[in-house]
Design a protein around this motif. Structure first.
Motif, PDB file in Angstrom:
ATOM      1  N   HIS A   1     -14.710  -7.154  -7.798  1.00 32.57           N
ATOM      2  CA  HIS A   1     -13.415  -7.840  -7.687  1.00 32.57           C
ATOM      3  C   HIS A   1     -13.401  -9.180  -8.424  1.00 32.57           C
ATOM      4  CE1 HIS A   1     -11.687  -5.025  -4.769  1.00 32.57           C
ATOM      5  NE2 HIS A   1     -12.876  -4.987  -4.210  1.00 32.57           N
TER       6      HIS A   1
ATOM      7  N   ARG B   1       0.863  -1.176   0.000  1.00 27.88           N
ATOM      8  CA  ARG B   1       0.000   0.000   0.000  1.00 27.88           C
ATOM      9  C   ARG B   1       0.903   1.229   0.000  1.00 27.88           C
ATOM     10  NH1 ARG B   1      -0.163  -2.101   5.233  1.00 27.88           N
ATOM     11  NH2 ARG B   1       0.652  -0.658   6.821  1.00 27.88           N
TER      12      ARG B   1
ATOM     13  N   ASP C   1      -9.902  -9.880  -9.618  1.00 26.02           N
ATOM     14  CA  ASP C   1      -9.006 -10.166  -8.498  1.00 26.02           C
ATOM     15  C   ASP C   1      -9.172 -11.597  -7.999  1.00 26.02           C
ATOM     16  OD1 ASP C   1      -7.871  -7.584  -8.355  1.00 26.02           O
ATOM     17  OD2 ASP C   1      -9.647  -6.853  -7.319  1.00 26.02           O
TER      18      ASP C   1
ATOM     19  N   GLU D   1       4.112  -0.212  -5.666  1.00 27.38           N
ATOM     20  CA  GLU D   1       4.307  -0.740  -7.015  1.00 27.38           C
ATOM     21  C   GLU D   1       5.751  -1.153  -7.257  1.00 27.38           C
ATOM     22  OE1 GLU D   1       3.252   0.480 -11.639  1.00 27.38           O
ATOM     23  OE2 GLU D   1       2.228   1.440  -9.963  1.00 27.38           O
TER      24      GLU D   1
ATOM     25  N   VAL E   1      -1.320  -4.058 -10.751  1.00 25.08           N
ATOM     26  CA  VAL E   1      -2.480  -4.767 -10.195  1.00 25.08           C
ATOM     27  C   VAL E   1      -2.099  -5.421  -8.870  1.00 25.08           C
ATOM     28  CG1 VAL E   1      -4.109  -6.658 -10.574  1.00 25.08           C
ATOM     29  CG2 VAL E   1      -3.478  -5.154 -12.475  1.00 25.08           C
TER      30      VAL E   1
ATOM     31  N   LYS F   1      -2.169  -3.264  -5.523  1.00 26.10           N
ATOM     32  CA  LYS F   1      -3.408  -2.666  -5.009  1.00 26.10           C
ATOM     33  C   LYS F   1      -3.913  -3.415  -3.781  1.00 26.10           C
ATOM     34  CE  LYS F   1      -4.927  -0.825  -9.477  1.00 26.10           C
ATOM     35  NZ  LYS F   1      -5.963  -0.899 -10.539  1.00 26.10           N
ATOM     36  N   ASN F   2      -3.550  -2.923  -2.616  1.00 30.04           N
ATOM     37  CA  ASN F   2      -4.092  -3.417  -1.350  1.00 30.04           C
ATOM     38  C   ASN F   2      -3.927  -4.920  -1.169  1.00 30.04           C
ATOM     39  OD1 ASN F   2      -4.964  -1.644   0.636  1.00 30.04           O
ATOM     40  ND2 ASN F   2      -6.788  -1.078  -0.521  1.00 30.04           N
TER      41      ASN F   2
END
Length: 350
Positions: free
Chosen positions: A260, A94, A263, A99, A130, A133-134
């Motif tokens: 999601h 985060r 995901d 990244e 991708v 992201k969290n």
């Protein structure tokens, strides 16, 4: 998308992963914050008119300082689990640096996933943006075997298992999807499941909360058994399968399915059954990346659990499980599991 070429095995050289364990400026900021919290707690304790309250305030101040340091260690690549030659490092992705860290971790995660599945990469492993992201990334290493080099990332020891849960964008409460988890066939049955359990439990520290709503999509009988027996208000529940879902179960399931889908690795043509939480056609069109979730592999769960899955799932279906876990319940269960006297007192009182 396909299986990557086998990486070069390397010896015990400097590991690129180790170079991103801690971000030193962040560590200094956390140390300064911890010292400030402890100092303020000590000052506040000695301003208290009642001496009996002073020890409580001191303890709370030191606990807050220790928790801040522990959170930084557990979220920045620190070792969070060890068993023999095996150990696990954990990253919470985060913020602005996520990244860059994800770009280093991704080749290692992709190698473990493809070595195990011999097939398609999970969508979250195809792009560092991708992955960043969290997500929470746990990598288990085998210190007794030489590492690998892949995509510019070198590891000192062999990466043998991964767990990559993610936090959903649900605004009402913290929802953690258990995401992707897999281990090399040579390392199954070596207690790696306890590292995954610790990684999930540390989400309380990462997100500073005492309650988590947890979701998982799989065909794992072991996962269904554990969620029904250990969690609060689990659905589906093979022990109470006629009760039906609560409103919050349906809200979380529909949100995950709408926001999601990629995901979770679900097929574009999949359909959610809002009554049974079976995702019909999850594994169509390359979806449903779940190499270790097969019913036959699941092992020791009760026959009723296996029968429940066989009754509800077809060849390309998966089951979405939603349940709550609270810190107080976990602590209470741990006390009951470890103390015969506590179990006796619980039975007598409750």
């Amino acid at each position: 998308g396909g299986t990557p070429p086998a990486p070069e095995r390397v010896g015990p050289k400097h590991s690129h992963l180790e170079s991103i364990v801690y971000d030193w400026p962040d560590l200094l900021r956390v140390l300064a914050l911890s010292v400030l919290v402890a100092a303020m707690g000590i000052w506040l304790a000695y301003q208290m008119p009642l001496g009996a309250i002073r020890p409580v305030v001191l303890v709370l101040a030191w606990l807050a300082a220790v928790a801040a340091l522990a959170r930084f260690h557990c979220d920045s690549g620190g070792i969070v689990w060890r068993r023999g030659d095996l150990y696990a490092r954990r990253w919470a992705l985060r913020g602005g640096r996520a990244e860059g860290v994800a770009a280093v971790l991704r080749p290692v995660l992709a190698w473990v996933a493809c070595e195990e599945s011999q097939g398609e990469l999970h969508p979250m492993l195809r792009d560092p943006a991708v992955l960043a992201k969290n997500r929470i990334v746990l990598i288990v290493f085998d210190g007794g075997e030489a590492g690998v080099e892949r995509g510019g990332t070198r590891t000192r020891d062999l990466p043998c298992a991964i767990h990559v849960p993610f936090r959903a964008g649900y605004y009402k409460e913290v929802v953690l999807h258990l995401g992707l988890s897999t281990a090399l066939p040579t390392h199954r049955g070596r207690g790696i499941g306890s590292a995954i359990a610790i990684n999930t439990a540390l989400a309380f520290l990462t997100y500073i909360t005492t309650s988590l709503a947890i979701a998982d999509l799989s065909t794992s009988a072991t996962g269904l058994h554990l969620s029904c027996d250990l969690a609060h208000d689990a659905y589906p529940n093979f022990r109470f399968c006629n009760r039906g879902p609560s409103g919050w179960h349906v809200d979380v399931a529909k949100f995950l399915f709408a926001k999601h889908r990629a995901d979770m690795g679900i097929s574009r043509s999949a359909i959610l059954d809002e009554q049974t939480f079976v995702v019909r056609g999850s594994k169509e069109d390359g979806g449903g990346w779940d190499p270790v979730g097969d019913i036959a592999w699941a092992g020791p769960p009760p026959r009723r659990c296996l029968d429940f899955l066989r009754r509800h799932l077809h060849a390309r279906d998966e089951l979405l499980r939603v349940f709550r876990v609270r810190v107080g319940e976990l602590v209470g269960r741990a006390i009951l599991d470890s103390s015969a006297r506590a179990r006796t007192a619980y039975v007598v009182v409750v």
